[in-house]
Every structure is written in structure tokens, then in C-alpha cells.
Design an enzyme around this catalytic site. Structure first.
Site, short mmCIF file in Angstrom:
data_model
loop_
_atom_site.label_atom_id
_atom_site.label_comp_id
_atom_site.label_asym_id
_atom_site.label_seq_id
_atom_site.Cartn_x
_atom_site.Cartn_y
_atom_site.Cartn_z
N PRO A 101 0.81 -1.23 0.00
CG PRO A 101 -0.87 -1.57 1.60
CD PRO A 101 0.45 -2.11 1.12
CD GLU A 134 -0.99 -6.65 10.10
OE1 GLU A 134 -0.98 -5.53 9.57
OE2 GLU A 134 -2.02 -7.35 10.18
NE ARG A 172 -4.83 -5.01 -22.21
CZ ARG A 172 -5.03 -3.74 -22.54
NH1 ARG A 172 -4.40 -2.79 -21.91
NH2 ARG A 172 -5.89 -3.44 -23.45
CG ASP A 187 -7.79 -1.63 -25.09
OD1 ASP A 187 -8.89 -1.86 -25.60
OD2 ASP A 187 -6.88 -2.46 -25.00
N1 SAH Z 1 0.13 -3.98 7.31
C1 SAH Z 1 0.18 -3.55 5.95
C2 SAH Z 1 -0.74 -4.38 5.06
C3 SAH Z 1 -0.29 -5.79 4.90
S1 SAH Z 1 -1.32 -6.64 3.82
C4 SAH Z 1 -0.23 -2.09 5.88
O1 SAH Z 1 -0.96 -1.64 6.73
O2 SAH Z 1 0.17 -1.41 4.92
C5 SAH Z 1 -0.35 -8.01 3.34
C6 SAH Z 1 0.38 -7.89 2.02
O3 SAH Z 1 -0.55 -7.68 0.98
C7 SAH Z 1 1.35 -6.75 1.92
O4 SAH Z 1 2.59 -7.12 2.42
C8 SAH Z 1 1.41 -6.47 0.42
O5 SAH Z 1 2.38 -7.26 -0.23
C9 SAH Z 1 0.03 -6.89 -0.04
N2 SAH Z 1 -0.88 -5.74 -0.31
C10 SAH Z 1 -1.87 -5.33 0.52
N3 SAH Z 1 -2.52 -4.27 -0.02
C11 SAH Z 1 -1.93 -4.01 -1.20
C12 SAH Z 1 -2.16 -3.03 -2.21
N4 SAH Z 1 -3.10 -2.11 -2.12
N5 SAH Z 1 -1.35 -3.06 -3.30
C13 SAH Z 1 -0.38 -3.99 -3.41
N6 SAH Z 1 -0.12 -4.94 -2.48
C14 SAH Z 1 -0.88 -4.95 -1.39
#
Ligand code: SAH
Length: 244
Positions: A101, A134, A172, A187
Site C-alpha cells: 500500500p 502485516e 499488454r 483501449d
Molecule cells: N500492514 C500492511 C498491510 C499488509 S497486507 C499495511 O498496513 O500497509 C499483506 C500484504 O498484501 C502486503 O505485504 C502487500 O504485499 C500486499 N498488499 C496489501 N494491499 C496491497 C495493495 N493495495 N497493493 C499492493 N499490495 C498490497
């Protein structure tokens, strides 16, 4: 050119249907190639755990909910795992991507850039790391990750779907992958607008006809109509895309 991609994950089986289906499945199985032939490898992070029960995570220092993936296990999955699954010359020749994120938010622009410049050309092979729990110990991220991407402002339970989303939308733009090379240009988003409405058989469906202009065979008029429709559709469905 052969482009090798490694995916470090606890759930390699999630990628099976992705690789079995459709045009991007074929591309990543290495079956569609003109300029770039893909070779996809998986590293199961759990195989690099030295702990008794093969765990890959532990509770966070400082307390708090959830578990954190260990830096030493991730390092071994990268340094040894990638070597064992296909091999690399040096870590500097790998482009290491972590989905998170915190990353740059994925968009058509990022997909095009990644597809053309990282998957399509470039002398580096690519490693994707899917987090779980996490997330991953910060020290691993600092030392080994080159690029961070988020697929949107929401939280997934793992990075696997984010990796598939990135691969599917970026491929793509890799030269020679789409059957009709022009189709990605037409597209949605390519010109800042969404796609015009499309019609196929039957000519009449539940009392609705195909727009007459599409049946007249006047190419210039059709193109003009399609452009006007793109603007109208964008105003209706995605007014946020039109800056006025
Ligand atoms: N504790 C973290 C979330 C972990 S979620 C936080 O609060 O930011 C678990 C895993 O899912 C992450 O390590 C990441 O690789 C993936 N993930 C979660 N949300 C994502 C998103 N919006 N985009 C890309 N990968 C994501």
C-alpha cells in the site's frame, strides 16, 4: 530476448489459473513472443525457513497485532531461492519489486511504463515479492527492494493478486504480445478517455438496434462518431478524467 521473472510467494498455487488462461497466461508461459519471451519461476518463501515448523513470520518488536515476515528468510528466498530456480548473475541485474500500500499507485501510465521499459526492454530480470500477514521487516525492504507498487488505496491480505494485476495489465504493452498490435492504443485511458460503446451480432437485441452509422461502412464518419462517443461516455461514466 528472454525476460525472466521470479515470484516470491507463500502461495504459488494462486498463480496456476492465471497462467492457464487467456492471452496473458500464454504470454507468461512463454508461448507468445516476438521480441520478448517470458520465463516465469516461483520461489516458495517457506522453503527458506530454517525454523522447526517452517514458519516465515514472527510477532512484531514493540508489540501490536499480527505477524511480520522475517527479513532473513526473505533474503534467503531472494538470494538463494532465485539462484536455485533458474539462477541469476548478480543481484544488481535483478529489478526487485514489492507490492505494498505504500507504493506508487498503479495506473495505465505505470502499466505502460512497466510493460515497455521493464518487461519489454531493459537488461534486468524481474523479481516480485508478495507479502502476507502485516508485511515484511523494514530492513529487508530497505536493503533489497528497488520498486514499490500499490494497486489501489485498499488493503489486500496478500500481494499475489496485486502481482497478477500488474503483470496482466503491463503485458499488454510488451511489443508483440497482443495479437492486434493496435488494440491497446484504442483501449480505455490511452488518450485520457474511456472506450466508445461496442456492438456485435445480433443486429437487434430486445428491441435495441445497433447504431445505424456503424452499419453504413463510412470509415471516416465511424471514426468521428467513435471519438464523440468516447467523450460522451467519459463525461457520463468518468467525469473525473476530464479536466475542464
Ligand atoms: N500492514 C500492511 C498491510 C499488509 S497486507 C499495511 O498496513 O500497509 C499483506 C500484504 O498484501 C502486503 O505485504 C502487500 O504485499 C500486499 N498488499 C496489501 N494491499 C496491497 C495493495 N493495495 N497493493 C499492493 N499490495 C498490497
Amino acid at each position: 530476448m528472454i525476460k525472466r521473472i521470479w515470484i516470491l510467494t507463500l502461495f504459488p498455487e494462486m498463480f496456476k489459473p492465471f497462467l492457464e488462461c487467456g492471452i496473458s497466461g500464454a504470454a507468461f508461459r512463454g508461448e507468445r513472443s516476438e521480441d520478448t519471451k517470458f520465463e516465469l519461476h516461483f520461489v516458495n518463501i517457506r522453503d527458506y525457513s530454517q525454523t522447526k515448523y517452517k514458519s516465515v513470520d514472527d510477532s512484531p518488536y514493540g508489540g501490536g497485532p499480527g505477524m511480520v515476515m522475517r527479513a532473513d528468510i526473505l533474503r534467503d528466498a531472494l538470494v538463494k531461492g532465485v539462484q536455485e530456480a533458474g539462477g541469476y548473475q548478480s543481484l544488481e541485474k535483478l529489478h526487485v519489486v514489492y507490492t505494498s500500500p505504500r507504493g506508487k499507485v498503479w495506473s495505465n501510465k505505470e502499466a505502460r511504463n512497466f510493460g515497455m521499459n521493464i518487461l519489454g526492454t531493459g537488461n534486468k530480470d524481474v523479481v516480485f515479492i508478495a507479502g502476507r500477514y502485516e508485511g515484511i521487516d523494514e530492513r529487508f525492504l530497505t536493503k533489497y527492494v528497488n520498486d514499490f507498487y500499490s494497486i489501489g488505496d485498499y488493503v489486500l491480505t496478500g500481494g499475489e493478486l496485486a502481482i497478477m494485476t500488474m503483470l496482466d495489465s503491463a503485458v499488454r504493452f510488451v511489443p508483440g504480445i497482443l495479437g492486434n498490435k493496435l488494440s491497446s492504443e484504442y483501449d480505455s485511458f490511452e488518450d485520457g478517455l474511456i472506450e466508445f460503446p461496442q456492438y456485435t451480432k445480433p443486429r437487434e437485441f430486445e428491441g435495441m438496434d445497433v447504431p445505424a452509422i456503424l452499419l453504413e461502412g463510412h470509415h471516416k464518419k465511424i471514426t468521428e462518431w467513435q471519438h464523440e462517443e468516447k467523450i460522451a461516455m467519459t463525461k457520463k461514466w468518468r467525469p473525473d478524467l476530464i479536466k475542464e
